[in-house]
Design a protein around this motif. Structure first.
Motif, PDB file in Angstrom:
ATOM      1  N   ASN A 371       1.782  -9.882   3.111  1.00 34.68           N
ATOM      2  CA  ASN A 371       0.929  -8.872   3.461  1.00 34.68           C
ATOM      3  C   ASN A 371      -0.333  -9.028   3.402  1.00 34.68           C
ATOM      4  N   SER A 376      -5.243  -9.655   7.162  1.00 36.62           N
ATOM      5  CA  SER A 376      -6.481 -10.391   7.297  1.00 36.62           C
ATOM      6  C   SER A 376      -6.268 -10.888   8.782  1.00 36.62           C
ATOM      7  N   LYS A 378      -4.742  -9.003  11.089  1.00 34.64           N
ATOM      8  CA  LYS A 378      -5.175  -7.858  11.893  1.00 34.64           C
ATOM      9  C   LYS A 378      -6.573  -7.325  12.265  1.00 34.64           C
ATOM     10  N   ASP A 403     -10.968 -13.175   4.549  1.00 35.09           N
ATOM     11  CA  ASP A 403     -11.432 -13.082   6.162  1.00 35.09           C
ATOM     12  C   ASP A 403     -12.893 -12.858   6.218  1.00 35.09           C
ATOM     13  N   MET A 406     -13.863  -7.097   9.692  1.00 35.92           N
ATOM     14  CA  MET A 406     -14.664  -5.780   9.584  1.00 35.92           C
ATOM     15  C   MET A 406     -15.232  -5.484   8.115  1.00 35.92           C
ATOM     16  N   ARG A 422      -5.008   4.533   5.173  1.00 39.20           N
ATOM     17  CA  ARG A 422      -5.175   3.501   6.153  1.00 39.20           C
ATOM     18  C   ARG A 422      -6.661   3.929   6.827  1.00 39.20           C
ATOM     19  N   PRO A 432      -2.692  -0.753  13.974  1.00 39.05           N
ATOM     20  CA  PRO A 432      -1.218  -0.152  13.480  1.00 39.05           C
ATOM     21  C   PRO A 432      -1.136  -0.410  12.330  1.00 39.05           C
ATOM     22  N   GLY A 433      -0.297   0.488  11.644  1.00 38.82           N
ATOM     23  CA  GLY A 433       0.512   0.429  10.158  1.00 38.82           C
ATOM     24  C   GLY A 433       0.649   1.727   9.727  1.00 38.82           C
ATOM     25  N   GLY A 435       0.014   2.184   6.443  1.00 35.92           N
ATOM     26  CA  GLY A 435      -0.789   2.168   5.113  1.00 35.92           C
ATOM     27  C   GLY A 435      -0.001   2.202   3.904  1.00 35.92           C
ATOM     28  N   GLY A 437       1.368  -1.366   2.925  1.00 36.14           N
ATOM     29  CA  GLY A 437       1.512  -2.567   2.712  1.00 36.14           C
ATOM     30  C   GLY A 437       0.957  -3.033   1.279  1.00 36.14           C
ATOM     31  N   LEU A 438      -0.363  -2.561   1.151  1.00 32.22           N
ATOM     32  CA  LEU A 438      -1.228  -2.767   0.143  1.00 32.22           C
ATOM     33  C   LEU A 438      -0.680  -2.007  -1.250  1.00 32.22           C
ATOM     34  N   SER A 462     -13.746  -9.529   3.838  1.00 28.84           N
ATOM     35  CA  SER A 462     -12.933  -8.998   2.587  1.00 28.84           C
ATOM     36  C   SER A 462     -12.451 -10.150   2.056  1.00 28.84           C
TER      37      SER A 462
HETATM   38  P1  ADP Z   1      -1.286  -1.091   6.736  1.00 26.17           P
HETATM   39  O1  ADP Z   1       0.354  -1.724   6.601  1.00 26.17           O
HETATM   40  O2  ADP Z   1      -1.346   0.211   7.524  1.00 26.17           O
HETATM   41  O3  ADP Z   1      -2.128  -2.223   7.375  1.00 26.17           O
HETATM   42  P2  ADP Z   1      -2.327  -1.680   3.969  1.00 26.17           P
HETATM   43  O4  ADP Z   1      -1.639  -0.725   2.694  1.00 26.17           O
HETATM   44  O5  ADP Z   1      -1.747  -2.784   4.117  1.00 26.17           O
HETATM   45  O6  ADP Z   1      -1.824  -0.714   5.366  1.00 26.17           O
HETATM   46  O7  ADP Z   1      -3.718  -1.432   4.172  1.00 26.17           O
HETATM   47  C1  ADP Z   1      -4.593  -0.168   3.965  1.00 26.17           C
HETATM   48  C2  ADP Z   1      -5.621  -0.192   4.711  1.00 26.17           C
HETATM   49  O8  ADP Z   1      -6.615  -1.157   4.096  1.00 26.17           O
HETATM   50  C3  ADP Z   1      -5.853  -0.644   6.186  1.00 26.17           C
HETATM   51  O9  ADP Z   1      -5.540   0.374   6.881  1.00 26.17           O
HETATM   52  C4  ADP Z   1      -7.104  -1.170   6.383  1.00 26.17           C
HETATM   53  O10 ADP Z   1      -7.986   0.043   6.341  1.00 26.17           O
HETATM   54  C5  ADP Z   1      -7.409  -1.564   4.964  1.00 26.17           C
HETATM   55  N1  ADP Z   1      -7.390  -3.160   5.130  1.00 26.17           N
HETATM   56  C6  ADP Z   1      -6.363  -3.636   4.481  1.00 26.17           C
HETATM   57  N2  ADP Z   1      -6.859  -5.042   4.463  1.00 26.17           N
HETATM   58  C7  ADP Z   1      -7.701  -5.364   4.995  1.00 26.17           C
HETATM   59  C8  ADP Z   1      -8.617  -6.506   5.565  1.00 26.17           C
HETATM   60  N3  ADP Z   1      -8.318  -7.515   5.274  1.00 26.17           N
HETATM   61  N4  ADP Z   1      -9.996  -6.097   6.077  1.00 26.17           N
HETATM   62  C9  ADP Z   1     -10.331  -4.796   6.437  1.00 26.17           C
HETATM   63  N5  ADP Z   1      -9.567  -3.937   5.991  1.00 26.17           N
HETATM   64  C10 ADP Z   1      -8.324  -4.000   5.181  1.00 26.17           C
END
Ligand code: ADP
Length: 481
Positions: A371, A376, A378, A403, A406, A422, A432-433, A435, A437-438, A462
């Motif tokens: 994940n 990263s 993406k 990574d 942004m 997200r 896309p996503g 929100g 995964g994390l 990040s």
């Molecule tokens: P999704 O599955 O929608 O990506 P996540 O829970 O994985 O959801 O991530 C939530 C939000 O965290 C993302 O929509 C993004 O805004 C931010 N995010 C996660 N990883 C990164 C990253 N490596 N760089 C920038 N923003 C990130």
């Protein structure tokens, strides 16, 4: 003593009195002394001005003579008597309307003045006009009464010192039931609860916190914000039972919907693969490519469904971990290789190694790394490099993914591990996503005794990381599938 000396002494004493009077008349507070019968011996200018009389007129008069309301005059007279008898000071407050009709609120203190033999020879006092302070307090009280949250203040002995109207309504108690009583006596169900832990953290460690939990004694869900105060703590309480019920309905729906979607999608995927093989065998490469694309989209759909299923399992506490001993470094290589197949760019470099094994759920741990890496990929530029850093300390293993994408602002960093959070790009579907995964990753790590974190600067990339203990889970715990 000669008459001349005596006169000099009297002159000196008179001069001293004038100095005291002049000094005491420069202050806004009232300062005065009383004799044994509660008659004024002395008053400074401020009180004389309020009463509209002269220094000579006030001497020898008590509160009745000065026209104070009988109830107040009686109380003050008793308090002066009390100081003479007990030799202890008295502190009190009272509203008072002066002869000009000006209304005020006053705080006063009466103190004994001791003679050389230890008896009380007079009472000295001072009074302060606290009208403005009362007004501000009253205003704050009205504001606190008008807010929609229940609000309570508790002192250092855990006794209620203030309860607003909303709290009375929510807890169905009158202020009389609560004020002066300890929070533990009034709500015994709090003992041993997460609420108690938060209240103690605020009182003892001076730490604010927020939590939402079920309070079985009321059959309700409460959202609580607790802050250290001086003295004690303040508690804001909101009944979120209705919201929780709706959330539960939504979670139940998601659980059923994602579960029901899983089987047909798996069948479609199987059929697509059979079709793909048939087209390839018959030489219809154009159709085979189309079916291949369909298979890719089905993979995305399967991932979404499994994320939704994971979330509903996490929410209902049904995620179980199949923990066993495994080596960390091969898992990191495996996941990195796997993701390189679907996304050859940006370049992924592994830095360092753990060189040890941990007891955890291997698949779930791989899911976390997968994940972080897919995020990263993406967000990072195609021509950049992603670094997976692996290290071990005496207690556990840390993996970070860095990574140069942004980045994430400080406020958003606090939210990225939340469910459904997200950040939207310029177009709604830029990134896309759902929100999830994390949120899922953080739960997987936390439930195995580890922690997750993010370090980032907007525009400057990040680093997402997780740490797992060497033995977080018991080996051989049954799985959930
Ligand atoms: P999704 O599955 O929608 O990506 P996540 O829970 O994985 O959801 O991530 C939530 C939000 O965290 C993302 O929509 C993004 O805004 C931010 N995010 C996660 N990883 C990164 C990253 N490596 N760089 C920038 N923003 C990130």
């Amino acid at each position: 003593m000669r008459v001349a000396d005596l006169r000099k002494l009297v002159q000196q004493q008179e001069q001293q009195l004038r100095v005291f009077d002049a000094t005491l008349s420069t202050i806004a507070d009232f300062a005065y002394t009383f004799d044994r019968d509660g008659r004024f011996i002395y008053s400074n200018r401020s009180l004389l001005d309020l009463l509209g009389i002269t220094a000579e007129e006030i001497v020898g008069k008590n509160f009745f003579d000065l026209g104070y309301p009988t109830e107040l005059a009686t109380r003050l007279q008793h308090q002066i008597e009390h100081v003479f008898v007990t030799k202890e000071h008295v502190v009190d407050e009272t509203p008072f309307t002066g002869p000009t009709g000006a209304e005020g609120y006053y705080e006063y203190i009466f103190r004994p003045v001791f003679a050389a033999d230890g008896s009380v020879e007079m009472v000295a006092g001072s009074t302060r006009d606290v009208t403005e302070r009362r007004r501000v307090q009253e205003q704050s009280r009205q504001i606190l009464d008008s807010i929609s949250d229940a609000f309570m203040a508790v002192d250092t002995d855990w006794r209620f010192t203030y309860v607003n109207r909303q709290a009375e309504r929510l807890l169905t108690r009158t202020p009389g039931d609560l004020l002066g009583h300890t929070i533990w006596d009034a709500f015994p169900g709090l003992i041993g609860s997460s609420f108690e832990r938060a209240y103690r953290r605020a009182a003892e460690d001076r730490e604010s916190s927020s939590l939402t939990d079920y309070y079985p004694n009321h059959g309700r869900w409460y959202e609580v914000h607790v802050y250290p105060a001086d003295p004690g703590i303040t508690i804001y309480l909101r009944d979120v039972t209705q919201r929780k019920c709706l959330e539960k309905q939504k979670d139940d729906f998601l659980a059923v919907a994602s579960h029901e979607l899983k089987t047909p999608v798996s069948s479609i995927k199987a059929f697509a693969q059979v079709l793909g093989r048939r087209f390839t065998a018959s030489g219809d490469m154009e159709s085979a490519t189309l079916v291949g694309k369909m298979d890719n989209q089905l993979n995305k759909l399967t991932n979404l469904i499994s994320d939704l299923l994971d979330v509903t399992r996490i929410e209902s506490g049904q995620v179980r971990f199949r923990s066993h001993l495994f080596e960390v470094d091969p898992l990191v290589r495996e996941i990195t290789d796997q993701i390189r197949l679907t996304a050859p760019e940006p370049v992924i470099r592994i830095e360092g190694c753990a060189g040890c094994s941990i007891v955890a759920d291997r698949d779930r741990t791989g899911q976390v790394l997968m994940n972080l890496l897919s995020n990263s990929i993406k967000f990072a530029p195609v021509d950049s490099e992603i670094v997976v850093a692996v290290s071990a300390d005496s207690d556990g293993v840390a993996v970070t993914v860095t990574d140069s994408g942004m980045g994430i602002s400080r406020e958003r960093q606090a939210l990225v591990f939340d469910r459904f959070y997200r950040v939207l790009g310029p177009e709604p579907d830029t990134y896309p996503g759902l929100g999830l995964g994390l949120f899922i990753s953080a739960e997987i790590v936390r439930r195995q005794g580890g922690r997750v974190w993010v370090e980032s600067e907007e525009g400057a990339g990040s680093t997402f990381g997780f740490w797992l203990p060497l033995s977080g889970g018991e080996p051989g715990t049954p799985g959930d599938d």
